[in-house]
Design a protein around this motif. Structure first.
Motif, PDB file in Angstrom:
ATOM      1  N   ARG A   1       0.842  -1.205   0.000  1.00 33.88           N
ATOM      2  CA  ARG A   1       0.000   0.000   0.000  1.00 33.88           C
ATOM      3  C   ARG A   1       0.877   1.256   0.000  1.00 33.88           C
ATOM      4  O   ARG A   1       0.638   2.207  -0.759  1.00 33.88           O
ATOM      5  CB  ARG A   1      -0.916   0.003   1.216  1.00 33.88           C
TER       6      ARG A   1
ATOM      7  N   ARG B   1       1.033   4.137  -2.892  1.00 28.82           N
ATOM      8  CA  ARG B   1       0.767   5.524  -2.552  1.00 28.82           C
ATOM      9  C   ARG B   1       1.937   6.438  -2.954  1.00 28.82           C
ATOM     10  O   ARG B   1       1.739   7.537  -3.461  1.00 28.82           O
ATOM     11  CB  ARG B   1       0.490   5.668  -1.054  1.00 28.82           C
TER      12      ARG B   1
ATOM     13  N   LYS C   1       1.954   6.953  -6.683  1.00 28.13           N
ATOM     14  CA  LYS C   1       0.879   7.862  -7.090  1.00 28.13           C
ATOM     15  C   LYS C   1       1.218   9.301  -6.696  1.00 28.13           C
ATOM     16  O   LYS C   1       1.032  10.235  -7.487  1.00 28.13           O
ATOM     17  CB  LYS C   1      -0.445   7.430  -6.469  1.00 28.13           C
TER      18      LYS C   1
ATOM     19  N   GLN D   1      -7.056  -3.185  -4.028  1.00 28.46           N
ATOM     20  CA  GLN D   1      -6.492  -2.914  -5.343  1.00 28.46           C
ATOM     21  C   GLN D   1      -7.545  -2.475  -6.360  1.00 28.46           C
ATOM     22  O   GLN D   1      -7.216  -1.833  -7.363  1.00 28.46           O
ATOM     23  CB  GLN D   1      -5.722  -4.136  -5.878  1.00 28.46           C
TER      24      GLN D   1
ATOM     25  N   TRP E   1      -7.516   1.145  -6.011  1.00 26.33           N
ATOM     26  CA  TRP E   1      -6.284   1.652  -6.620  1.00 26.33           C
ATOM     27  C   TRP E   1      -6.390   1.676  -8.141  1.00 26.33           C
ATOM     28  O   TRP E   1      -5.885   2.593  -8.792  1.00 26.33           O
ATOM     29  CB  TRP E   1      -5.098   0.777  -6.214  1.00 26.33           C
TER      30      TRP E   1
END
Length: 425
Positions: A87, A91, A94, A121, A124
């Protein structure tokens, strides 16, 4: 040196500075924050985050392949233990606008990996496909398909189908698309909507391409998907032949996902003609899927188990199994399985002399996209006739309409309450 690292970690564990969970090592929160502060003073804190991202991109790709091999159970627990790091890696990718590593993480966590109890996901994937430049990425179609799968599984069939169709339109080809996700998402959409011929044809093409690429786990699961789709259309001879072919391919792989799914698929075909044998197959599927936590297989096997118990006249047990399916699929956000379980419960509750909640649940089930499938329509029609004879046409219409207006959460609440009623002597 590996020995020095092991000695250092052992020392930290002995001092209670690091916790060994059995599958991962967890740094105490106060020490993690202290480490972050120290890194911020180095003048190049991003270097460590970038190294972390690169490591977990590679790990996710390795885990994806491991989960499709004979050591699926071990790989699942490794992946689960690394989830907070994955995760954080996504992050960071991104936040820094690095769509390519973010796409690699998402694409390799969709498909078969998403059959395990993780669904973050899917969110995401939606974020990824909206990033600047995402459409230029090689894995964009795979990520769009992951978003489609999640959207369909959560009950928004129309939006999911649109994403799946778009993913196929921009597909980079089976050698590039992870798990052939674009075409798979479209096949799944047709299957859920009861488009028997289209769904079975697409699954057949997926299986053929997986065979050409030397991917027996994929091939067996896609053949099973074709078999299940044909089964809903009552093309039972063809469905059983495909289910047996799928099992024959799955067994030598040693992969619990493929072996359990093909068993559950065959159970789904035998349900129509030999529910006792189907029950035996669901037991075997659940025994294989459990240790590997293959939730989607568990959901499928429980669905057929409830249907078999219903056909064998064990209505109280059928309600209990269906209610457990409602609870587990609700926790996972798999609303399509909630809809399937509610449909089974409606028939069992009527037989157990609870016609009013049965009518409401039947109303909700009638809003599901597969309600137009002939075999489902016939079952629903027989239930309506029985309910009408018990509570009258006017009351049935009223309760059915109430059920049709329920949200999935409300239907799940009603199902759990009705299950409590069914347990009361």
């Amino acid at each position: 040196d590996r020995a020095d690292v092991d000695e250092l970690i052992g020392s930290l564990v002995d001092k209670s500075m690091v916790v060994n969970t059995g599958t991962s090592l967890v740094l105490l929160e106060t020490l993690r924050r202290y480490g972050q502060e120290r890194l911020a003073r180095t003048g190049d804190p991003h270097r460590f985050r970038n190294n972390h991202l690169a490591h977990y991109v590679s790990f996710v790709m390795e885990a994806h392949d491991g989960l499709l091999g004979p050591d699926e159970v071990a790989w699942w627990y490794r992946l689960e233990g690394a989830w907070s790091n994955i995760r954080a890696a996504f992050r960071w990718a991104k936040e820094t606008g690095r769509a390519e590593p973010a796409a690699t993480i998402v694409a390799h966590l969709g498909g078969f990996v998403a059959w395990h109890p993780i669904d973050e996901q899917f969110d995401w994937a939606v974020e990824l496909v909206e990033m600047d430049g995402a459409e230029e990425l090689e894995l964009y179609p795979s990520c769009l398909a992951v978003a489609a799968h999640g959207t369909i599984g959560r009950g928004d069939i129309v939006a999911g189908h649109e994403r799946a169709a778009r993913a196929v339109e921009v597909s980079r080809g089976p050698a590039v698309d992870v798990d052939q996700c674009p075409h798979w998402s479209l096949a799944y959409s047709h299957q859920v909507q009861g488009h028997v011929d289209l769904g079975a044809e697409l699954y057949g093409e997926l299986a053929q391409r997986a065979g050409q690429l030397g991917r027996p786990v994929e091939q067996s699961c896609f053949l099973a998907g074709a078999a299940l789709t044909l089964g809903t259309g009552e093309q039972l001879d063809d469905a059983l032949a495909l289910a047996r072919q799928a099992r024959a391919l799955a067994e030598p792989t040693g992969n619990p996902l493929a072996r359990s799914f093909t068993l559950a698929t065959e159970a789904g075909i035998w349900f129509y003609t030999d529910p006792a044998h189907s029950l035996e197959l669901t037991d075997r599927a659940l025994a294989l899927a459990g240790p590997a936590q293959v939730e989607m297989v568990t959901f499928t096997a429980r669905q057929y188990r409830a249907l078999c118990l219903r056909r064998l006249g064990h209505d109280q047990q059928a309600v209990a199994v269906a209610c457990e399916l409602v609870r587990s699929s609700r926790r996972q956000g798999a609303w399509t399985f909630v809809g399937l379980a509610v449909g089974v419960m409606a028939g069992a509750l009527e037989a157990l002399d609870h016609p009013e909640p049965a009518a409401e649940l039947a109303g909700f089930a009638s809003t599901m996209p597969w309600a137009s499938v002939p075999v489902v329509q016939a079952r629903a029609s027989r239930l309506r006739q029985r309910l009408e004879s018990r509570i009258g046409s006017e009351r049935l219409t009223e309760l059915t309409e109430t059920g049709r207006q329920l949200s999935p959460h409300q239907a799940a609440d009603l199902a759990e309450h009705a299950a409590d009623l069914a347990r009361t002597p």
